[in-house]
Design a protein around this motif. Structure first.
Motif, PDB file in Angstrom:
ATOM      1  N   TYR A 289       0.992  -1.131  -0.216  1.00 29.70           N
ATOM      2  CA  TYR A 289       0.093  -0.046   0.175  1.00 29.70           C
ATOM      3  C   TYR A 289       0.829   1.209   0.086  1.00 29.70           C
ATOM      4  O   TYR A 289       1.954   1.115   0.667  1.00 29.70           O
ATOM      5  CB  TYR A 289      -0.888  -0.086   1.253  1.00 29.70           C
ATOM      6  CG  TYR A 289      -2.093  -0.607   0.812  1.00 29.70           C
ATOM      7  CD1 TYR A 289      -2.650  -1.835   1.304  1.00 29.70           C
ATOM      8  CD2 TYR A 289      -3.126   0.018   0.452  1.00 29.70           C
ATOM      9  CE1 TYR A 289      -3.819  -2.405   1.147  1.00 29.70           C
ATOM     10  CE2 TYR A 289      -4.438  -0.333  -0.056  1.00 29.70           C
ATOM     11  CZ  TYR A 289      -4.774  -1.592   0.396  1.00 29.70           C
ATOM     12  OH  TYR A 289      -5.728  -2.118   0.152  1.00 29.70           O
TER      13      TYR A 289
ATOM     14  N   LEU B 214       0.503   5.651   0.420  1.00 33.82           N
ATOM     15  CA  LEU B 214      -0.386   6.637   0.804  1.00 33.82           C
ATOM     16  C   LEU B 214       0.396   8.069   0.656  1.00 33.82           C
ATOM     17  O   LEU B 214       1.618   8.060   0.675  1.00 33.82           O
ATOM     18  CB  LEU B 214      -0.554   6.464   2.240  1.00 33.82           C
ATOM     19  CG  LEU B 214      -1.236   4.965   2.689  1.00 33.82           C
ATOM     20  CD1 LEU B 214      -0.141   4.248   3.279  1.00 33.82           C
ATOM     21  CD2 LEU B 214      -2.404   5.138   3.667  1.00 33.82           C
TER      22      LEU B 214
ATOM     23  N   TYR C 150      -0.037  11.929   2.459  1.00 37.79           N
ATOM     24  CA  TYR C 150      -0.495  12.832   3.548  1.00 37.79           C
ATOM     25  C   TYR C 150      -0.131  14.254   3.201  1.00 37.79           C
ATOM     26  O   TYR C 150       1.074  14.614   2.540  1.00 37.79           O
ATOM     27  CB  TYR C 150       0.244  12.193   4.761  1.00 37.79           C
ATOM     28  CG  TYR C 150      -0.024  11.123   5.287  1.00 37.79           C
ATOM     29  CD1 TYR C 150       0.345   9.790   5.033  1.00 37.79           C
ATOM     30  CD2 TYR C 150      -1.213  11.104   6.449  1.00 37.79           C
ATOM     31  CE1 TYR C 150      -0.166   8.765   5.286  1.00 37.79           C
ATOM     32  CE2 TYR C 150      -1.429   9.763   6.811  1.00 37.79           C
ATOM     33  CZ  TYR C 150      -1.103   8.641   6.332  1.00 37.79           C
ATOM     34  OH  TYR C 150      -1.515   7.505   6.922  1.00 37.79           O
TER      35      TYR C 150
ATOM     36  N   PHE D 140      -4.241  12.312   6.268  1.00 42.70           N
ATOM     37  CA  PHE D 140      -4.440  11.462   5.105  1.00 42.70           C
ATOM     38  C   PHE D 140      -5.059  11.851   3.867  1.00 42.70           C
ATOM     39  O   PHE D 140      -6.257  12.453   4.124  1.00 42.70           O
ATOM     40  CB  PHE D 140      -4.997  10.106   5.714  1.00 42.70           C
ATOM     41  CG  PHE D 140      -5.345   8.833   4.776  1.00 42.70           C
ATOM     42  CD1 PHE D 140      -6.721   8.898   4.343  1.00 42.70           C
ATOM     43  CD2 PHE D 140      -4.318   8.415   3.909  1.00 42.70           C
ATOM     44  CE1 PHE D 140      -7.019   8.109   3.262  1.00 42.70           C
ATOM     45  CE2 PHE D 140      -4.668   7.665   3.051  1.00 42.70           C
ATOM     46  CZ  PHE D 140      -6.026   7.295   2.791  1.00 42.70           C
TER      47      PHE D 140
ATOM     48  N   SER E 249      -4.854   6.913  -0.944  1.00 48.99           N
ATOM     49  CA  SER E 249      -3.925   5.603  -0.900  1.00 48.99           C
ATOM     50  C   SER E 249      -4.162   4.689  -2.171  1.00 48.99           C
ATOM     51  O   SER E 249      -4.961   5.218  -2.985  1.00 48.99           O
ATOM     52  CB  SER E 249      -4.169   4.826   0.220  1.00 48.99           C
ATOM     53  OG  SER E 249      -5.532   4.478   0.182  1.00 48.99           O
TER      54      SER E 249
ATOM     55  N   PHE F 132       3.846  14.173   2.235  1.00 57.10           N
ATOM     56  CA  PHE F 132       4.801  13.117   2.649  1.00 57.10           C
ATOM     57  C   PHE F 132       4.068  11.684   1.677  1.00 57.10           C
ATOM     58  O   PHE F 132       3.111  11.461   1.723  1.00 57.10           O
ATOM     59  CB  PHE F 132       4.583  12.759   3.963  1.00 57.10           C
ATOM     60  CG  PHE F 132       5.357  13.760   4.993  1.00 57.10           C
ATOM     61  CD1 PHE F 132       4.663  14.691   5.551  1.00 57.10           C
ATOM     62  CD2 PHE F 132       6.755  13.677   4.895  1.00 57.10           C
ATOM     63  CE1 PHE F 132       5.334  15.663   6.445  1.00 57.10           C
ATOM     64  CE2 PHE F 132       7.298  14.407   5.759  1.00 57.10           C
ATOM     65  CZ  PHE F 132       6.569  15.576   6.671  1.00 57.10           C
TER      66      PHE F 132
ATOM     67  N   SER G  16       3.562   0.916   2.846  1.00 58.17           N
ATOM     68  CA  SER G  16       3.344  -0.305   4.039  1.00 58.17           C
ATOM     69  C   SER G  16       3.439  -1.692   3.508  1.00 58.17           C
ATOM     70  O   SER G  16       3.029  -1.735   2.247  1.00 58.17           O
ATOM     71  CB  SER G  16       2.048   0.067   4.785  1.00 58.17           C
ATOM     72  OG  SER G  16       1.643  -0.516   5.830  1.00 58.17           O
TER      73      SER G  16
ATOM     74  N   THR H 261       4.267   2.030   9.041  1.00 58.73           N
ATOM     75  CA  THR H 261       4.339   2.683   7.648  1.00 58.73           C
ATOM     76  C   THR H 261       5.425   3.422   7.659  1.00 58.73           C
ATOM     77  O   THR H 261       5.806   4.184   8.597  1.00 58.73           O
ATOM     78  CB  THR H 261       3.021   3.639   7.272  1.00 58.73           C
ATOM     79  OG1 THR H 261       1.865   3.057   7.697  1.00 58.73           O
ATOM     80  CG2 THR H 261       3.101   4.558   6.100  1.00 58.73           C
TER      81      THR H 261
END
Lengths: 113, 113
Positions: B32, B34, B36, B46, B49, B89, B93, B101
């Motif tokens: 995964y 993501l 942020y 968040f 993703s 960011f 993960s 993460t």
């Protein structure tokens, strides 16, 4: 509005002091995390917890310990504060599913003098 | 050894144009990814993703693209707005790593009005 609350926004502590950073979440999340943020290094994982009384070391656990006695509360402890622990500390929580992302607190800026 | 790299510390874009933030990773076990967003004096929020089995995920003005062969992902913001000015960011993960993460160092986006 769901929240992760960190007890202090700013802290100044002396070298050698024992420091407690508190984090509380009201979302009934299973997972909780402590990160520190430093310029140019991003967020680095210190410790995390999957459940009450469980804890796992992250990437930089040295000099830190944690406590999770209740599901909603995750405490970070600096056993003997040092100047290289001056940083922004961020607590986060999440559901078990990774794709849902973390909810972060506003952070605690710790200065060790 | 940084497993998630954001090589551009900052990016400046004109309002209304596209912002493209890039991220590279080294661990092929990540499943995964993501993004942020972080404003000053706040914790990261968040944004979006993507699973490693997909190559694109879209949410309003935000689209994330994943190129697994190149171990590269990017976040596109169209159109960019001044309120998008923040630090972004990239994070990744892996199930084999538990729920933790790994974050990149961040890219500061400036959207000029």
């Amino acid at each position: 509005d769901v929240k992760v609350t960190q007890s202090s926004r700013y802290l100044v502590k002396r070298t050698g002091e024992k420091v407690f950073l508190e984090c509380v979440q009201d979302m009934d999340h299973e997972n909780m995390f402590w990160y520190r943020q430093d310029p140019g290094l991003g967020l680095r994982l210190i410790y995390f917890s999957y459940d009450v009384k469980m804890k796992e070391k992250g990437d930089i656990p040295e000099g830190y310990s944690v406590s999770r006695e209740k599901k909603e509360r995750f405490s970070l402890i600096l056993e003997s504060a040092s100047t290289n622990q001056t940083s922004m500390y961020l607590c986060a929580s999440s559901l078990r599913q990774v794709a849902s992302g973390y909810t972060f607190g506003s952070g605690t800026r710790l200065t060790v003098v | 050894d940084q497993q998630v790299k954001q090589n551009s510390p900052s990016l400046s874009v004109q309002e209304g144009r596209i912002s493209i933030l890039n991220c590279d990773y080294t661990n092929s076990m990540f499943d995964y990814f993501l993004w942020y967003k972080k404003y000053p004096a706040e914790g990261p929020t968040f944004l979006i993703s993507i699973s490693s089995i997909k190559d694109k995920n879209e949410d309003g003005r935000f689209t994330v693209f994943l190129n697994k062969s190149a171990k590269h992902l990017s976040l596109h913001i169209v159109p960019s707005q001044p309120g998008d000015s923040a630090v972004y960011f990239c994070a990744a993960s892996a199930k084999t790593g538990g729920f933790k993460t790994i974050f990149g160092a961040g890219t500061r986006l400036f959207v000029k009005a």
